[in-house]
Write an enzyme that holds these catalytic residues in place. Structure first.
Site, PDB file in Angstrom:
ATOM      1  N   HIS A  81     -54.206 -46.361 142.653  1.00  0.00           N
ATOM      2  CA  HIS A  81     -54.404 -46.817 141.271  1.00  0.00           C
ATOM      3  C   HIS A  81     -54.620 -45.597 140.392  1.00  0.00           C
ATOM      4  CE1 HIS A  81     -54.663 -51.007 142.407  1.00  0.00           C
ATOM      5  NE2 HIS A  81     -55.413 -50.615 143.429  1.00  0.00           N
ATOM      6  N   TYR A 116     -54.132 -44.673 131.888  1.00  0.00           N
ATOM      7  CA  TYR A 116     -53.056 -44.401 132.844  1.00  0.00           C
ATOM      8  C   TYR A 116     -52.409 -43.032 132.689  1.00  0.00           C
ATOM      9  CZ  TYR A 116     -53.683 -49.411 133.213  1.00  0.00           C
ATOM     10  OH  TYR A 116     -54.231 -50.657 133.365  1.00  0.00           O
ATOM     11  N   ASN A 160     -48.859 -49.054 144.495  1.00  0.00           N
ATOM     12  CA  ASN A 160     -49.727 -49.339 143.367  1.00  0.00           C
ATOM     13  C   ASN A 160     -49.390 -50.764 142.947  1.00  0.00           C
ATOM     14  OD1 ASN A 160     -51.025 -49.702 140.944  1.00  0.00           O
ATOM     15  ND2 ASN A 160     -50.580 -47.648 140.175  1.00  0.00           N
ATOM     16  N   HIS A 162     -55.168 -57.899 142.120  1.00  0.00           N
ATOM     17  CA  HIS A 162     -56.239 -58.877 141.971  1.00  0.00           C
ATOM     18  C   HIS A 162     -55.764 -60.316 142.142  1.00  0.00           C
ATOM     19  CE1 HIS A 162     -57.269 -55.182 139.961  1.00  0.00           C
ATOM     20  NE2 HIS A 162     -56.380 -55.447 139.033  1.00  0.00           N
TER      21      HIS A 162
END
EC number: 4.2.1.10
Length: 156
Positions: free
Chosen positions: A109, A31, A83, A89
């Site tokens: 993302h 990240y 985001n 998911h």
């Protein structure tokens, strides 16, 4: 920009999902080292320089993100950058909220979700999104914002 006063009336919302408050600390190999404050500050400056207003919200709670999306029906939000993080998911409810308000959005993302675990490779949002940006780190948000502003200017 064709009409700066029109842009000033157009608001862009940035939504950050769960655990993004830990950016800069959590798994920097995936990240990056930018904090959420760093990202939001750059986005605010970028939007302001182009004459747009921008607000940002991070929440670890799905219902808070959903309620903020619902507010778009009344507050004049013209575009959303989202985001959804782990909600990507799992959250049909967040997907349904975005579909209901009919505000164009880009899914962002930080990491390349397609190069990660198989469960991270499915999104409940991508088919509704105007576009998806992944794997470009914090710069992906800036690219998404640039496209959102271009999209809104073209609609003017």
């Amino acid at each position: 920009m064709k009409n700066r006063s029109l842009a000033l009336s157009q608001s862009i919302l940035v939504l950050h999902g769960p655990n993004l408050n830990l950016l800069g600390v959590r798994e920097p190999q995936h990240y990056g080292r930018d904090t959420l404050d760093d990202i939001n500050r750059r986005l605010t400056q970028q939007a302001k320089a182009a004459g747009f207003s921008l607000s940002a919200l991070q929440s670890n709670a799905e219902h808070i993100l959903i309620e903020r999306i619902h507010q778009c029906l009344d507050d004049g939000t013209a575009f959303i950058l989202i985001n959804p993080a782990a909600f990507t998911h799992t959250s049909v409810a967040l997907r349904d909220a975005l579909a209901a308000v009919k505000v164009p959005f880009i899914e962002v993302h930080l990491s390349n979700v397609h190069a990660r675990e198989p469960f991270r490779q499915h999104s409940y949002f991508s088919d509704l999104a105007l576009g998806v940006i992944c794997g470009l780190g914090a710069h992906g948000y800036e690219l998404a914002l640039a496209h959102a502003m271009r999209h809104l200017s073209a609609q003017a």
